[in-house]
Design an enzyme around this catalytic site. Structure first.
Site, PDB file in Angstrom:
ATOM      1  CG  ASP A 173      -2.257   0.554   0.911  1.00  0.00           C
ATOM      2  OD1 ASP A 173      -2.235   1.827   0.512  1.00  0.00           O
ATOM      3  OD2 ASP A 173      -3.389   0.024   1.241  1.00  0.00           O
ATOM      4  CG  HIS A 252      -4.771   2.183  -1.847  1.00  0.00           C
ATOM      5  ND1 HIS A 252      -4.647   2.623  -0.408  1.00  0.00           N
ATOM      6  CD2 HIS A 252      -5.989   2.215  -2.226  1.00  0.00           C
ATOM      7  CE1 HIS A 252      -5.958   2.741  -0.099  1.00  0.00           C
ATOM      8  NE2 HIS A 252      -6.860   3.066  -1.087  1.00  0.00           N
ATOM      9  CD  GLU A 310     -10.272   4.180  -0.213  1.00  0.00           C
ATOM     10  OE1 GLU A 310     -10.946   4.791   0.564  1.00  0.00           O
ATOM     11  OE2 GLU A 310      -9.057   3.811   0.312  1.00  0.00           O
ATOM     12  CB  THR A 450      -2.050  -0.971  10.864  1.00  0.00           C
ATOM     13  OG1 THR A 450      -1.462  -0.926   9.473  1.00  0.00           O
ATOM     14  CG2 THR A 450      -2.481  -2.391  11.119  1.00  0.00           C
TER      15      THR A 450
HETATM   16  C1  ACM Z   1     -10.777   0.015   1.878  1.00  0.00           C
HETATM   17  O1  ACM Z   1     -11.003   0.209   2.971  1.00  0.00           O
HETATM   18  N1  ACM Z   1     -10.366   1.092   1.001  1.00  0.00           N
HETATM   19  C2  ACM Z   1     -11.116  -1.329   1.173  1.00  0.00           C
END
Ligand code: ACM
Ligand code: ZN
Length: 512
Positions: A173, A252, A310, A450
């Protein structure tokens, strides 16, 4: 998770003390055959066994589908239920286990372990048991904060005891890439390391810059080598847990772009979308395929999670490569461009015998033909996917996001209020799903993001006891779920887990 929706509330240092210790005297008393998850059928007979003897009693184990079918007495189970099902008789001097498969024997033994741990005098009883859902999962975000192998093994052990069977490994990420990829060494030599530890300082307070080379003094981070992953996989496999890796695309990907800037759109500074790969360039697909080949080589799981959530698509609207791709593929908008990428990666996964899972944004622009949807923005995405004939795993944030706070007194309470009872109240067989479509509901998952969870003890405090509720919802028939008895069993298991070295969030007992 959506950062802007989260509010950070100042943590009270005294909440550090909110562990299970000090509440022993107030604990509810166990009942003679307590279990989490509650079994399908339990018949208590006369007599009892002292718990410390329970696991040492001789076991007569029969693995035979015919024997188990006899025990089922006409009840019909699906193939995957039959594999996990067991019949067990606990007597004063011996334990008999019958199952169609090793997996059923394993779950019978987890029931024995759990009963021995929860009670000092376990009733002689007969149990007939099988899971309600085939997917009973937990996700850990290892990118925002990296916990490492020992932590994961410890959580896998608890998952096994709870009969959870899927570990969703969020490996990559924006703030850190966490898996060794031999073809792209910058991912771990550079973007597995950052100058500051705490994600919020890095992300919002922008302290210290983006990433630093491996070996830089005081660098924070880490990654899983292929050897580490092999060890985690072997440990999980012995416990009948499938590990599903997630490699995020196209959003991400801030860290990926920091390691390989050429993967961004062909615009000054990569364009306004700072965390997205360019889905126009052929080289992006080559990169993703090369990464996935190494991931597939290591992870035997049937599924690969490709993220899909996203993605900011602004750059794609003006990037010449994206625009050319849209033209050549006849794509009407940038949502269809994302869908093109996901479909293409799905067909690559199929060639390698894999199926994809994606967050519910993969519905936008059209679902890839065989994709399984992880419904997180509520349940609507899941319902829509089911209406199109797709499988779904429900993990709606309001019920299943374990980064949300359990209590305003807890350490670093963020996001919505998500107490144990609310997690327990969720039913993945969401209203509106017909009987004919029920098989598309694979199950449930609890997600621990987290962003604000750095220390291992804090991560455990967010997981437990709420993971107990995910486990019971995933296994126990809906009509057998019962909050008052679950609350009692969960508080006893919380104490036991605490004694085993897990940090469990326990609400303070109010002073009289
Ligand atoms: C997410 O919480 N962006 C999957
Ligand atoms: Zn582009």
């Amino acid at each position: 998770m959506i950062l802007k929706k989260i509010t950070l509330i100042t943590a009270c240092a005294c909440t550090l003390l909110l562990t299970a210790c000090g509440v022993k005297d107030s604990l509810p008393q166990p009942e003679p055959a307590d279990l989490i998850p509650a079994p399908v059928e339990l018949t208590v007979r006369s007599g009892s066994v002292c718990s410390h003897k329970l696991e040492t009693l001789p076991q007569k184990v029969i693995i035979s589908e015919k024997a188990l079918l006899n025990r089922l007495n006409g009840k019909t189970l699906t193939d995957w239920q039959l594999k996990s099902a067991y019949w067990m008789e606990i007597g004063k001097r011996k334990v008999k286990i019958e199952a169609a498969d090793e997996q059923g024997v394993f779950y019978a033994r987890q029931s024995l372990r759990m009963m021995a741990a929860l009670d000092s005098a376990v009733s002689c009883c007969t149990i007939l048991d099988w899971p309600r859902f085939q997917y009973r999962g937990v996700m850990l975000d290892e990118s925002r904060h990296y916990q490492g192998k020992e932590f994961l093994l410890k959580q896998l052990e608890m998952m096994a005891l709870l009969k959870l069977n899927r570990f969703h490994f969020h490996l990559v990420d924006n703030p850190g890439w966490r898996m060794q990829i031999d073809a792209y060494p910058h991912l771990t030599q550079l973007t597995a390391w950052r100058p500051v530890a705490y994600f919020w300082d890095w992300e919002v307070n922008a302290i210290g810059g983006d990433f630093v080379e491996e070996g830089t003094p005081n660098a924070y981070g880490g990654y899983y080598t292929k050897k580490d992953i092999a060890e985690i996989l072997a440990f999980a496999h012995e416990r009948h847990i499938e590990v599903i890796p997630e490699i995020e695309m196209p959003g991400h990907n801030y860290e990926t772009r920091a390691a390989y800037p050429e993967l961004a759109c062909s615009l000054p500074d990569g364009g306004p979308s700072k965390r997205e790969l360019c889905p126009g360039k052929e080289s992006t697909y080559k990169f993703l395929e090369n990464v996935l080949i190494e991931v597939f080589d290591v992870f035997p799981s049937q599924y690969i999670h490709i993220g899909g959530d996203e993605a900011g698509k602004k750059s794609w609207e003006t990037c010449p490569d994206c625009q050319a791709r849209m033209k050549s593929e006849g794509l009407k908008n940038v949502e269809e461009l994302q869908s093109y990428m996901i479909r293409r990666m799905e067909s690559f996964a199929h060639k390698h015998g894999k199926r994809i899972i994606g967050w519910d944004e993969i519905l936008e622009g059209g679902l890839a033909p065989d994709a399984t949807v992880m419904s997180w923005r509520g349940t609507e995405g899941g319902l829509k996917a089911i209406s199109q004939g797709h499988d779904v795993i429900f993990t709606p944030s309001h019920f299943c996001y374990l980064d949300f706070h359990q209590d305003s007194t807890q350490y670093r309470p963020v996001g919505r209020h998500l107490p144990l009872e609310k997690v327990y109240s969720f039913d993945p067989m969401v209203e509106g799903i017909s009987k004919a479509d029920a098989h598309h509901v694979l199950g449930i998952q609890g997600n621990l993001w987290t962003e604000w969870v750095m220390e291992p003890w804090h991560a455990e405090m967010m997981l437990y006891p709420r993971v107990f509720a995910i486990a019971e919802t995933g296994w126990t028939p809906a009509e057998k779920k019962d909050w008052p008895t679950f609350e009692r069993r969960a508080s006893i298991l919380s104490k036991v887990a605490h004694d085993w070295g897990y940090n469990v969030f326990v609400k303070p007992i109010p002073h009289k």
